[in-house]
Design a protein around this motif. Structure first.
Motif, PDB file in Angstrom:
ATOM      1  N   PRO A  56      27.176  -8.671  -9.470  1.00 42.42           N
ATOM      2  CA  PRO A  56      27.376  -8.929  -8.031  1.00 42.42           C
ATOM      3  C   PRO A  56      27.156 -10.408  -7.733  1.00 42.42           C
ATOM      4  CG  PRO A  56      25.253  -7.887  -8.407  1.00 42.42           C
ATOM      5  CD  PRO A  56      25.968  -7.862  -9.719  1.00 42.42           C
ATOM      6  N   GLU A  57      28.004 -10.967  -6.890  1.00 42.94           N
ATOM      7  CA  GLU A  57      27.919 -12.380  -6.562  1.00 42.94           C
ATOM      8  C   GLU A  57      27.228 -12.625  -5.213  1.00 42.94           C
ATOM      9  OE1 GLU A  57      28.651 -14.749  -8.564  1.00 42.94           O
ATOM     10  OE2 GLU A  57      29.506 -13.481 -10.142  1.00 42.94           O
ATOM     11  N   LYS A  58      27.453 -11.707  -4.262  1.00 39.30           N
ATOM     12  CA  LYS A  58      26.877 -11.888  -2.935  1.00 39.30           C
ATOM     13  C   LYS A  58      25.400 -11.510  -2.924  1.00 39.30           C
ATOM     14  CE  LYS A  58      31.215 -10.795  -0.530  1.00 39.30           C
ATOM     15  NZ  LYS A  58      31.849  -9.872   0.453  1.00 39.30           N
ATOM     16  N   SER A  59      24.651 -12.184  -2.093  1.00 42.11           N
ATOM     17  CA  SER A  59      23.224 -11.921  -1.965  1.00 42.11           C
ATOM     18  C   SER A  59      22.955 -10.491  -1.499  1.00 42.11           C
ATOM     19  CB  SER A  59      22.597 -12.917  -0.987  1.00 42.11           C
ATOM     20  OG  SER A  59      21.239 -12.637  -0.784  1.00 42.11           O
ATOM     21  N   CYS A  60      23.765 -10.021  -0.537  1.00 40.93           N
ATOM     22  CA  CYS A  60      23.564  -8.659  -0.015  1.00 40.93           C
ATOM     23  C   CYS A  60      23.844  -7.614  -1.081  1.00 40.93           C
ATOM     24  CB  CYS A  60      24.456  -8.427   1.205  1.00 40.93           C
ATOM     25  SG  CYS A  60      26.231  -8.657   0.899  1.00 40.93           S
ATOM     26  N   CYS A  61      24.835  -7.869  -1.939  1.00 41.69           N
ATOM     27  CA  CYS A  61      25.176  -6.919  -2.995  1.00 41.69           C
ATOM     28  C   CYS A  61      24.087  -6.881  -4.068  1.00 41.69           C
ATOM     29  CB  CYS A  61      26.518  -7.291  -3.619  1.00 41.69           C
ATOM     30  SG  CYS A  61      27.904  -7.140  -2.472  1.00 41.69           S
ATOM     31  N   MET A  62      23.521  -8.045  -4.368  1.00 45.85           N
ATOM     32  CA  MET A  62      22.403  -8.083  -5.316  1.00 45.85           C
ATOM     33  C   MET A  62      21.247  -7.236  -4.804  1.00 45.85           C
ATOM     34  SD  MET A  62      22.185 -12.068  -6.459  1.00 45.85           S
ATOM     35  CE  MET A  62      23.642 -13.019  -6.864  1.00 45.85           C
ATOM     36  N   LEU A  63      20.965  -7.349  -3.512  1.00 46.50           N
ATOM     37  CA  LEU A  63      19.857  -6.606  -2.920  1.00 46.50           C
ATOM     38  C   LEU A  63      20.148  -5.103  -2.932  1.00 46.50           C
ATOM     39  CD1 LEU A  63      17.109  -7.311  -1.648  1.00 46.50           C
ATOM     40  CD2 LEU A  63      18.202  -7.131   0.594  1.00 46.50           C
ATOM     41  N   SER A  64      21.392  -4.730  -2.686  1.00 41.57           N
ATOM     42  CA  SER A  64      21.760  -3.317  -2.707  1.00 41.57           C
ATOM     43  C   SER A  64      21.605  -2.724  -4.098  1.00 41.57           C
ATOM     44  CB  SER A  64      23.205  -3.133  -2.220  1.00 41.57           C
ATOM     45  OG  SER A  64      23.324  -3.456  -0.863  1.00 41.57           O
ATOM     46  N   GLU A  65      22.083  -3.442  -5.106  1.00 37.38           N
ATOM     47  CA  GLU A  65      21.943  -2.939  -6.474  1.00 37.38           C
ATOM     48  C   GLU A  65      20.474  -2.900  -6.891  1.00 37.38           C
ATOM     49  OE1 GLU A  65      23.311  -4.145 -10.979  1.00 37.38           O
ATOM     50  OE2 GLU A  65      24.775  -4.369  -9.357  1.00 37.38           O
ATOM     51  N   LEU A  66      19.744  -3.913  -6.505  1.00 34.06           N
ATOM     52  CA  LEU A  66      18.314  -3.953  -6.824  1.00 34.06           C
ATOM     53  C   LEU A  66      17.577  -2.800  -6.145  1.00 34.06           C
ATOM     54  CD1 LEU A  66      16.344  -5.617  -8.461  1.00 34.06           C
ATOM     55  CD2 LEU A  66      16.006  -7.097  -6.481  1.00 34.06           C
TER      56      LEU A  66
END
Length: 318
Positions: A16-26
């Motif tokens: 994931p490249e977007k900050s929000c997507c990183m947080l969702s996966e995390l």
């Protein structure tokens, strides 16, 4: 390597490249792989455990890149897991609290209320839903090889399973919930929904392999249906031919086929000699070959004559 392992191997290459997507996966990975260790006085540590070393590396990089957290990495072997090596990532106390707040799993208040949930973006943005589902699958997902059927599932807890189902349905994927050994299992059964989930997570190579297998399976199914249909038609043909031959033989023993029109004599004698033959084959055996419809017409006339004879006898007896 199992199909599940191949899918996870492919997903680990999707970043994931977007900050929000990183947080969702995390968030999904935290719910699937992490536990809270209480240290007293309201202090907690978030600890991730996984047998998948590449997944442990992914969690480490997500924490480092998105949260600027450097967890402590250790390894252990547990007898209950057959002596397999487990990667353990321990997030320091101060960073654990900041992580839980960012994931909406800890609410700062005087009561110190703790609740489990997912980032709001995971429900509203498609990219974040995809990242959340990918993280859930990497952490606690499995998929059956398409050659045996269509089944994709996530191991979860009762409260979190409902949220996962809502995220899947928001993405147009139908899912259900069942229980297994104390866990809530979110499952997807329809082939189209399994394919949609793979596409959403970014497992495009696995999706292509699944579609190839689906095409081969459908081809085999069509061939089997055609073969079964041919076998049923053949049995029906043999049964009808045998019944016709039997009726003609019985008629010829009591009456003479020679009294019938020549066209009925010829078709009757051929049927007695070849009860297994199709109408097309009988037509080609005639001195002057005719088609299936012509044979069928003559056979129906012959059978009508045979079936009328008993009635004539009954009328004479009356």
């Amino acid at each position: 390597m199992s199909f599940s392992s191949l899918v996870k191997e492919e997903l680990l290459r999707v970043h994931p490249e977007k900050s929000c997507c990183m947080l969702s996966e995390l968030s999904a990975l935290t719910q699937a792989c992490a536990s809270l260790r209480l240290a007293g006085g309201g202090r907690v540590k978030v600890v991730y455990e996984t047998e998948n070393a590449p997944l442990a590396k992914r969690i480490f990089l997500l924490l480092k890149k998105r949260m600027e957290i450097s967890p402590v990495l250790e390894f252990a072997r547990y007898k209950r897991l057959g002596g397999r090596r487990v990667s353990i990532l321990t997030v320091p106390e101060a960073d654990s609290r900041r992580l839980l707040v960012a994931l909406h799993m800890l609410q700062e208040s005087e009561a110190g209320a703790v609740y489990r949930g997912v980032p709001r973006a995971a429900m509203t943005r498609r990219c974040c839903r995809a990242s959340f589902i990918r993280g859930a699958f990497l952490g606690a997902g499995a998929i059956t090889t398409p050659e045996k059927g269509y089944h994709l599932e996530f191991t979860s807890s009762e409260g979190r399973a409902d949220t996962l189902v809502k995220i899947l349905e928001k993405s147009g994927i139908q899912a259900g919930i069942t229980a297994r050994r104390g866990d809530a299992i979110v499952y997807i059964k329809r082939g189209d929904d399994v394919a949609a989930a793979l596409a959403l997570m970014g497992a495009h190579a696995s999706l292509m392999e699944m579609e190839n297998i689906r095409i081969r399976r459908e081809g085999r199914n069509q061939a089997n249906r055609a073969r079964n249909c041919d076998e049923a038609n053949l049995k029906k043909q043999l049964s009808a031919g045998a019944a016709q031959a039997q009726a003609i033989v019985a008629y010829s023993l009591q009456h003479s086929l020679g009294a019938l029109p020549k066209e009925l004599q010829d078709i009757g004698r051929l049927r007695m000699l070849h009860p297994e033959a199709s109408l097309e084959d009988l037509g080609q055996m005639l001195p002057e070959p005719i088609g299936k419809s012509g044979v069928n017409h003559r056979m129906r006339k012959l059978m009508a004559v045979i079936q009328e004879k008993p009635k004539d006898k009954e009328e004479e007896n009356d």
